[in-house]
Motif scaffolding. Structure first.
Motif, PDB file in Angstrom:
ATOM      1  N   LEU A 129     -20.524  26.953  50.220  1.00  0.00           N
ATOM      2  CA  LEU A 129     -20.507  25.878  49.240  1.00  0.00           C
ATOM      3  C   LEU A 129     -21.074  26.337  47.904  1.00  0.00           C
ATOM      4  N   GLU A 130     -22.113  27.157  47.939  1.00  0.00           N
ATOM      5  CA  GLU A 130     -22.693  27.643  46.683  1.00  0.00           C
ATOM      6  C   GLU A 130     -21.699  28.518  45.935  1.00  0.00           C
ATOM      7  N   ARG A 131     -20.981  29.365  46.669  1.00  0.00           N
ATOM      8  CA  ARG A 131     -20.009  30.242  46.000  1.00  0.00           C
ATOM      9  C   ARG A 131     -18.828  29.450  45.461  1.00  0.00           C
ATOM     10  N   ALA A 132     -18.376  28.461  46.234  1.00  0.00           N
ATOM     11  CA  ALA A 132     -17.177  27.713  45.850  1.00  0.00           C
ATOM     12  C   ALA A 132     -17.438  26.765  44.685  1.00  0.00           C
ATOM     13  N   GLY A 133     -18.657  26.240  44.595  1.00  0.00           N
ATOM     14  CA  GLY A 133     -18.926  25.251  43.567  1.00  0.00           C
ATOM     15  C   GLY A 133     -18.291  23.912  43.929  1.00  0.00           C
ATOM     16  N   THR A 134     -18.226  23.019  42.955  1.00  0.00           N
ATOM     17  CA  THR A 134     -17.745  21.662  43.244  1.00  0.00           C
ATOM     18  C   THR A 134     -16.286  21.438  42.870  1.00  0.00           C
ATOM     19  N   GLY A 135     -15.740  22.210  41.921  1.00  0.00           N
ATOM     20  CA  GLY A 135     -14.394  21.929  41.411  1.00  0.00           C
ATOM     21  C   GLY A 135     -13.328  21.966  42.494  1.00  0.00           C
ATOM     22  N   ASP A 136     -13.261  23.069  43.257  1.00  0.00           N
ATOM     23  CA  ASP A 136     -12.222  23.216  44.268  1.00  0.00           C
ATOM     24  C   ASP A 136     -12.400  22.187  45.374  1.00  0.00           C
ATOM     25  N   LEU A 137     -13.652  21.981  45.809  1.00  0.00           N
ATOM     26  CA  LEU A 137     -13.911  21.035  46.896  1.00  0.00           C
ATOM     27  C   LEU A 137     -13.559  19.615  46.474  1.00  0.00           C
ATOM     28  N   LEU A 138     -13.946  19.227  45.266  1.00  0.00           N
ATOM     29  CA  LEU A 138     -13.661  17.873  44.792  1.00  0.00           C
ATOM     30  C   LEU A 138     -12.165  17.653  44.597  1.00  0.00           C
ATOM     31  N   SER A 139     -11.448  18.672  44.132  1.00  0.00           N
ATOM     32  CA  SER A 139     -10.005  18.506  43.941  1.00  0.00           C
ATOM     33  C   SER A 139      -9.309  18.301  45.285  1.00  0.00           C
ATOM     34  N   ARG A 140      -9.857  18.875  46.342  1.00  0.00           N
ATOM     35  CA  ARG A 140      -9.250  18.680  47.667  1.00  0.00           C
ATOM     36  C   ARG A 140      -9.509  17.272  48.196  1.00  0.00           C
ATOM     37  N   ILE A 141     -10.731  16.797  48.042  1.00  0.00           N
ATOM     38  CA  ILE A 141     -11.043  15.480  48.592  1.00  0.00           C
ATOM     39  C   ILE A 141     -10.481  14.359  47.722  1.00  0.00           C
ATOM     40  N   THR A 142     -10.084  14.642  46.484  1.00  0.00           N
ATOM     41  CA  THR A 142      -9.526  13.604  45.603  1.00  0.00           C
ATOM     42  C   THR A 142      -8.031  13.809  45.409  1.00  0.00           C
ATOM     43  N   THR A 143      -7.651  14.852  44.650  1.00  0.00           N
ATOM     44  CA  THR A 143      -6.241  15.057  44.308  1.00  0.00           C
ATOM     45  C   THR A 143      -5.381  15.304  45.539  1.00  0.00           C
ATOM     46  N   ASP A 144      -5.833  16.182  46.425  1.00  0.00           N
ATOM     47  CA  ASP A 144      -5.010  16.503  47.598  1.00  0.00           C
ATOM     48  C   ASP A 144      -4.899  15.309  48.543  1.00  0.00           C
ATOM     49  N   ILE A 145      -5.990  14.559  48.693  1.00  0.00           N
ATOM     50  CA  ILE A 145      -5.917  13.352  49.517  1.00  0.00           C
ATOM     51  C   ILE A 145      -4.966  12.341  48.886  1.00  0.00           C
ATOM     52  N   ASP A 146      -5.010  12.197  47.549  1.00  0.00           N
ATOM     53  CA  ASP A 146      -4.095  11.264  46.877  1.00  0.00           C
ATOM     54  C   ASP A 146      -2.639  11.679  47.089  1.00  0.00           C
ATOM     55  N   ARG A 147      -2.387  13.000  46.998  1.00  0.00           N
ATOM     56  CA  ARG A 147      -1.015  13.470  47.218  1.00  0.00           C
ATOM     57  C   ARG A 147      -0.575  13.239  48.658  1.00  0.00           C
ATOM     58  N   LEU A 148      -1.493  13.349  49.576  1.00  0.00           N
ATOM     59  CA  LEU A 148      -1.156  13.127  50.978  1.00  0.00           C
ATOM     60  C   LEU A 148      -0.983  11.650  51.301  1.00  0.00           C
ATOM     61  N   ALA A 149      -1.571  10.781  50.473  1.00  0.00           N
ATOM     62  CA  ALA A 149      -1.520   9.353  50.781  1.00  0.00           C
ATOM     63  C   ALA A 149      -0.083   8.864  50.891  1.00  0.00           C
ATOM     64  N   ASP A 150       0.764   9.181  49.884  1.00  0.00           N
ATOM     65  CA  ASP A 150       2.168   8.760  49.936  1.00  0.00           C
ATOM     66  C   ASP A 150       2.897   9.407  51.097  1.00  0.00           C
ATOM     67  N   ALA A 151       2.576  10.680  51.353  1.00  0.00           N
ATOM     68  CA  ALA A 151       3.252  11.378  52.444  1.00  0.00           C
ATOM     69  C   ALA A 151       2.927  10.732  53.785  1.00  0.00           C
ATOM     70  N   MET A 152       1.657  10.414  53.984  1.00  0.00           N
ATOM     71  CA  MET A 152       1.264   9.839  55.268  1.00  0.00           C
ATOM     72  C   MET A 152       1.761   8.404  55.412  1.00  0.00           C
ATOM     73  N   ARG A 153       1.751   7.666  54.308  1.00  0.00           N
ATOM     74  CA  ARG A 153       2.175   6.260  54.377  1.00  0.00           C
ATOM     75  C   ARG A 153       3.699   6.124  54.426  1.00  0.00           C
ATOM     76  N   LYS A 154       4.407   7.064  53.767  1.00  0.00           N
ATOM     77  CA  LYS A 154       5.854   6.914  53.629  1.00  0.00           C
ATOM     78  C   LYS A 154       6.640   8.095  54.197  1.00  0.00           C
ATOM     79  N   ALA A 155       6.289   9.313  53.765  1.00  0.00           N
ATOM     80  CA  ALA A 155       7.125  10.463  54.099  1.00  0.00           C
ATOM     81  C   ALA A 155       7.220  10.698  55.602  1.00  0.00           C
ATOM     82  N   VAL A 156       6.079  10.760  56.278  1.00  0.00           N
ATOM     83  CA  VAL A 156       6.114  11.048  57.720  1.00  0.00           C
ATOM     84  C   VAL A 156       6.850   9.956  58.486  1.00  0.00           C
ATOM     85  N   PRO A 157       6.486   8.660  58.316  1.00  0.00           N
ATOM     86  CA  PRO A 157       7.258   7.625  59.027  1.00  0.00           C
ATOM     87  C   PRO A 157       8.738   7.616  58.626  1.00  0.00           C
ATOM     88  N   GLN A 158       9.034   7.769  57.305  1.00  0.00           N
ATOM     89  CA  GLN A 158      10.424   7.715  56.860  1.00  0.00           C
ATOM     90  C   GLN A 158      11.226   8.894  57.402  1.00  0.00           C
TER      91      GLN A 158
END
Length: 603
Positions: A129-158
């Protein structure tokens, strides 16, 4: 802006934490499917009923056309309309169930993704965590989760719905008018090469786009966090140029993914036209000699028209799934980080802290510490002093078990820290630095993080030990006052006192203090250090000393220069020797602005 060529190595250049390998992603997707298999099976069953009901209309209409072509005059339109209405009702009811159950499945999977990622992230080794810092970790828990939201709600079932829909329609077309099923083959020479071209390039481009966004987030977060330093050193123009370069790299990959989609969508539309046009042309050819009836052609044409929608859904949502797959790989990637502590690590046989011939560096081939050895007997107070960048904080983190040495050993009671579980190390050794976090909640909750079973009197005793009792007592709700977002805004100095109070409650036998009082003014810091000195009496303390009165009070002083210990001894002995420490002491003492003399050394 020119679109960059696809370079498989480029995404990893911007990635700090690992991205999950395809095998890891598939394994995790299989785990999610097993967790929700009955919900998924129910979705498929309900969808099957809805699709079968939707095919009743073409079948009934084809039968009516055949009857009219044969000259029938007693067509029971009332019965046909009744069956058609019943099929519509069944289709409407089960389609509503499909959408509801698909949304439920998506939300359940998304909740699992969030929980699994958070649990795994919290368990990551501190050094990672010290080496990675916060930028990469935060982008995964925010941006990547947001991108997955539509996929999980729509793409996979559809996708699941569209796959079943396509299979059933093709089966119905093959049964109703077998020759017309050949029309589907006409679209394959266009769809297969076009989709292969796209899907060979899309994952890498999306992966680079996601990594580029993480790099942008990291650059902006670092600039904001270090805003005062950037301003003080007049680095504004350099940081702006660096951020613009990161944004340029990200938008270039964004442009590439958009360009790829401009190729895919026309291919899909052309494929749809070929399927429908092929059915009509072949149907007309087969009807003339009587190989198939007009009713069969009608049913086949309607089924082919219906087939366009699920095929389009598959290709459309499969494209969305490329974005989701990259985000999923980034989320699952943290699972590939091997813990640097064994499950059953060694148990310390005492409290002796020792570093033996340690080499360590943050980057391959560049060491910060060189052949460094240090022994800290139980109950000893050691001060690490030296110029900035000498390796003091790095050595402190190795002694606290945050990092493991590249070579050599760092041991606690004879047990190698790099082989111990992080939780076990924290029971024995605690690191406190100038970065303190106050969690949203009450002051009581913040303190109980250190020890859940601490009583009221123990909480107040810990606050008293760090000179925080007065301002906490002045609060209307005392320990039950809310702090953080939406509550009391504590000052950096108060946050530091809360962190030190947690330290008192945690009660470790060895402490590594790295600028632990840096956010307090010199007089308050000196007073707090005296108070802590009484609380920490008899414990092993490794203090990274930036104010040299801390070194004056220590039992042993280690002077760190260029990643090596150049001097080791007591304050008096090192001052008398006239070496590097004496020069530091004389320089600091000569410009000292505190009104009080250093306290007598312990012992």
């Amino acid at each position: 802006m020119p679109v960059p060529a696809y370079d498989p190595s480029a995404p990893e250049d911007l990635t700090i934490l690992p991205v999950g390998a395809p095998a890891t992603v598939r394994a995790y997707a299989g785990t999610l499917l097993r967790r929700h298999r009955w919900t998924f099976v129910t979705l498929i069953a309900v969808n099957t009923v809805a699709v079968v009901a939707s095919m009743a209309g073409p079948w009934l209409l084809g039968g009516v056309v055949d009857d009219l072509a044969d000259g029938a005059r007693d067509i029971q339109l009332g019965r046909v309309l009744s069956l058609f209405t019943l099929a519509l009702v069944v289709q409407a009811v089960f389609t509503q169930q499909v959408r509801m159950r698909g949304a439920v499945l998506g939300e359940q999977v998304l909740a699992d993704l969030r929980e699994d990622f958070l649990v795994r992230s919290v368990a990551l080794p501190p050094g990672v965590l010290e080496r990675a810092g916060t930028g990469d970790l935060l982008s995964r828990i925010t941006t990547d989760i947001d991108r997955l939201a539509d996929a999980m709600r729509k793409a996979v079932p559809q996708l699941a719905i569209a796959a079943v829909w396509t299979a059933l329609l093709l089966g119905a077309l093959a049964i109703t008018a077998p020759p017309l099923a050949l029309a589907v083959l006409l679209a394959l020479p266009v769809l297969v090469p076009g989709c292969r071209w796209y899907f060979r390039r899309a994952p890498g481009a999306y992966r680079a786009e996601a990594a580029g966004y993480a790099a942008v987030a990291a650059a902006l977060a670092e600039t904001v966090d270090a805003g005062r330093t950037v301003e003080a050193h007049r680095l504004g123009a350099r940081r702006v140029a660096f951020s613009e370069r990161r944004i340029g790299e990200w938008t270039a990959w964004e442009n590439r993914t958009m360009w790829l989609r401009t190729v895919l969508f026309p291919v899909i539309n052309l494929g749809n036209m070929l399927i429908l046009g092929g059915v009509l042309l072949l149907g007309g050819f087969f009807v003339l000699p009587g190989w198939i009836g007009v009713g069969q052609l009608t049913t086949g044409a309607l089924l082919a028209q219906m087939l366009l929608e699920p095929v389009g859904l598959i290709l459309r949502w499969y494209d969305e799934l490329q974005v989701a797959q990259v985000s999923l790989a980034r989320l699952v990637g943290v699972q590939e980080i091997e813990p640097d502590r064994g499950e059953d690590g060694p148990t310390p046989a005492g409290d002796l802290v020792r570093a033996d011939e340690v080499h360590f560096g943050y980057h391959e081939g560049v060491d910060v510490l060189h052949d460094l050895s240090l022994e800290v007997p139980p109950g000893t107070r050691v001060a690490l002093v030296g110029p900035s960048g000498a390796g003091k904080s790095t050595l402190g983190r190795l002694l606290a078990g945050i990092y493991g040495p590249r070579s050599g050993e760092v041991t606690l009671g004879g047990a190698e820290l790099s082989r111990m579980r992080a939780e076990a190390i924290r029971r024995h050794v605690a690191l406190v630095n100038q970065e303190h976090h106050v969690f949203v909640g009450t002051l009581r909750d913040n303190l109980l993080l250190a020890r859940q079973d601490a009583g009221e009197s123990e909480l107040w005793a810990a606050l008293r030990a760090v000179d925080a009792e007065e301002w906490v007592s002045a609060l209307d709700e005392g320990l039950d006052s809310r702090v953080g977002s939406g509550g009391l805004s504590v000052t950096p100095a108060q946050a530091q006192q809360i962190a030190l109070a947690r330290l008192v409650l945690a009660d470790p036998h060895t402490l590594v203090l790295d600028e632990a009082t840096s956010l307090l003014d010199p007089r308050a810091a000196r007073h707090l250090e005296r108070s802590l000195g009484r609380v920490l009496d008899g414990r092993t303390v490794v203090a990274i000393a930036h104010r040299l009165h801390t070194a004056h009070d220590a039992d042993v002083i280690a002077v760190v220069e260029d990643g090596r210990i150049s001097e080791l001894g007591s304050h008096d002995a090192l001052v008398a020797s006239g070496g590097p420490y004496a020069a530091l002491w004389n320089s600091w003492h000569g410009r000292k602005d505190e009104p009080e003399e250093p306290a007598p050394r312990r012992g």
